[in-house]
Write a protein that holds these residues in place. Structure first.
Motif, PDB file in Angstrom:
ATOM      1  N   SER A  12      17.648   3.908 -12.629  1.00  0.00           N
ATOM      2  CA  SER A  12      18.158   4.748 -13.708  1.00  0.00           C
ATOM      3  C   SER A  12      17.916   6.224 -13.434  1.00  0.00           C
ATOM      4  O   SER A  12      18.708   7.088 -13.840  1.00  0.00           O
ATOM      5  N   PRO A  49      22.780   3.062 -14.497  1.00  0.00           N
ATOM      6  CA  PRO A  49      21.957   2.123 -15.275  1.00  0.00           C
ATOM      7  C   PRO A  49      21.245   1.126 -14.370  1.00  0.00           C
ATOM      8  O   PRO A  49      21.870   0.523 -13.488  1.00  0.00           O
ATOM      9  N   GLY A  86      21.679  -4.317 -16.529  1.00  0.00           N
ATOM     10  CA  GLY A  86      22.707  -4.585 -17.522  1.00  0.00           C
ATOM     11  C   GLY A  86      22.265  -5.672 -18.483  1.00  0.00           C
ATOM     12  O   GLY A  86      21.970  -6.794 -18.060  1.00  0.00           O
ATOM     13  N   GLY A 132      15.287   3.258 -21.857  1.00  0.00           N
ATOM     14  CA  GLY A 132      16.496   3.798 -21.243  1.00  0.00           C
ATOM     15  C   GLY A 132      16.796   3.288 -19.854  1.00  0.00           C
ATOM     16  O   GLY A 132      17.443   3.984 -19.062  1.00  0.00           O
ATOM     17  N   THR A 156      18.471   0.364 -19.349  1.00  0.00           N
ATOM     18  CA  THR A 156      19.667  -0.467 -19.424  1.00  0.00           C
ATOM     19  C   THR A 156      20.898   0.439 -19.547  1.00  0.00           C
ATOM     20  O   THR A 156      20.784   1.666 -19.639  1.00  0.00           O
ATOM     21  N   GLN A 157      22.061  -0.183 -19.618  1.00  0.00           N
ATOM     22  CA  GLN A 157      23.283   0.568 -19.900  1.00  0.00           C
ATOM     23  C   GLN A 157      23.258   1.032 -21.358  1.00  0.00           C
ATOM     24  O   GLN A 157      22.520   0.461 -22.177  1.00  0.00           O
ATOM     25  N   PRO A 158      24.046   2.027 -21.728  1.00  0.00           N
ATOM     26  CA  PRO A 158      24.085   2.460 -23.126  1.00  0.00           C
ATOM     27  C   PRO A 158      24.608   1.360 -24.041  1.00  0.00           C
ATOM     28  O   PRO A 158      25.474   0.567 -23.659  1.00  0.00           O
ATOM     29  N   ILE A 183      26.117  -0.644 -11.689  1.00  0.00           N
ATOM     30  CA  ILE A 183      24.893  -1.095 -12.357  1.00  0.00           C
ATOM     31  C   ILE A 183      23.960  -1.647 -11.284  1.00  0.00           C
ATOM     32  O   ILE A 183      24.414  -2.293 -10.336  1.00  0.00           O
TER      33      ILE A 183
END
Length: 412
Positions: A183, A188, A191, A241, A243-245, A264
């Motif tokens: 990240s 990211p 996932g 933070g 992971t993906q948004p 990812i």
């Protein structure tokens, strides 16, 4: 990619069982029995464009080896399969052998043969224990596991190299650290799909990785200490933070598509993802590893379809047994599974397919697979609750989310 594996036929099974009880269950209208000959009706779904031809090949070879037995094949789409089965049951013409999902209501009504009455001891003993146990109701096995799918960790090797990660993680702490490093590069790290498509699948992977799960045929267990610890770590991944948004709105299929395009660092994915990457982005530099768990001990989510045999005509029992043993013989079975692109449910099949390096991580995890408790009537409600509520882990504390899901299951 839409998974063809189905484990959610409980509603149909319950409706079908009630219909059978009310109208009288007489089996096929034409038994096909003359002079000792048997005719078996086989109803199956289409997994691919080649499914029909595969079954036709099996039947041709079987009939050549068993001249007194013939097999009528009917192939339906997954969209039509359940309604076709229900229509047949209502007409008193249930198939002798059926390839489908949940079986518990049929078994509970006494409509299915126990597995050991339609397959030899050798065939039964060859199934992976975890998959055989998943086919049991009240201690009796009814289904014969047909195909398997488990999840493994897919990781982007180029992103690993850029972040200085030496090896795929085996524990949650290592997974968190690796995701944090990736990240930091602007991509990211991990996932986490908690959208409505498969929040229950992502959750079970994490819960089972801490010795938890969803329960069994008698009790749905969501709000447990093991599951809570797992959910809290999932929330930590989101809060930190890595992971993906917006994981709560992320669906599995598009997320895997993003991984396949190199965007990812790590995801949990299926054996079919190997083929997807080969077709869509063959230059992707990636690896496959076992699912990281809290302790490092292996565990994963397993899904299976099955063959089951309806008690239509006791004179057909030996013919059904002959077909089951023929189909699950190593050469016949492995060819069928490999061609369809799934994993075997038998030990001999895993050994035969073990030389395929892309499948080896999946095959190694088969004995540790954990399953959805589809034999529990409350599972449908729990499944729906996970899909609608687990995504709230972004904004609510883990305890509250699990309590809400447990409440939905208990109400069912």
């Amino acid at each position: 990619m839409k998974s063809k594996l189905r484990t959610g036929m409980m509603a149909l099974a319950a409706a079908g069982a009630l219909t059978v009880s009310s109208c009288g269950f007489g089996g096929s209208g034409d038994s096909g029995e003359e002079g000792g000959a048997s005719t078996l009706d086989l109803l199956v779904p289409s997994y691919s464009d080649g499914t029909k031809a595969l079954w036709e090949g099996v039947i041709e070879d079987f009939e050549a080896a068993n001249e007194d037995i013939s097999v009528n094949l009917q192939v339906e789409s997954w969209e039509n399969l359940e309604s076709v089965l229900q229509t047949k049951i209502q007409a008193g013409e249930a198939p002798d052998i059926y390839n489908g999902g949940a079986f518990s209501a049929f078994a509970d009504e006494g409509l299915l043969y126990p597995a050991n009455e339609v397959a030899s001891e050798e065939t039964i003993a060859d199934f992976q224990e975890s998959f055989a146990e998943n086919e049991m109701l009240d201690g009796t096995q009814y289904g014969l596991p047909l195909i398997a799918s488990v999840r493994a960790l897919f990781y982007n090797q180029d992103l690993f190299d850029a972040a200085g990660i030496q090896a795929p993680p085996t524990t949650w702490d290592e997974l968190h650290a690796a995701a944090q490093e990736i990240s930091a590069t602007g991509v990211p790290g991990y996932g986490m799909p908690l959208g409505s498509e498969e929040a229950q699948g992502e959750s079970l992977i994490w819960f089972a990785g801490n010795g938890g799960g969803f329960g069994d045929e008698s009790e749905i267990t969501v709000n447990t200490p093991e599951n809570l610890e797992a959910a809290e770590f999932m929330k930590k991944m989101i809060s930190d933070g890595v992971t993906q948004p917006d994981p709560g709105a992320t669906q599995r299929t598009p997320m895997i598509n993003v991984f396949a395009q190199g965007q990812i660092g790590m995801v949990y994915a299926l054996p079919q993802t190997v083929g997807q990457i080969k077709e869509e982005n063959p230059d992707l530099n990636y690896g496959i590893a076992s699912v990281p768990t809290n302790s490092g001990e292996p565990s994963t989510l397993g899904v299976a379809d099955r063959l089951m045999a309806f008690k239509n005509d006791e004179d057909k029992q030996e013919a059904i047994k002959a077909f089951m043993d023929f189909f699950y013989a190593e050469d016949n079975y492995v060819d069928w599974v490999e061609t369809e692109g799934f994993l075997p449910t038998t030990k001999s099949g895993s050994e035969a397919m073990g030389s395929d390096e892309s499948l080896k991580p999946f095959l190694d995890m088969l004995p540790t697979a954990e399953f959805y408790p589809t034999t529990n009537p409350a599972w449908n409600a729990a499944d729906g609750a996970f899909k609608s509520l687990m995504g709230q882990l972004e904004d609510q504390d883990a305890q509250t989310v699990l309590e809400q899901i447990q409440s939905k299951a208990d109400a069912a």
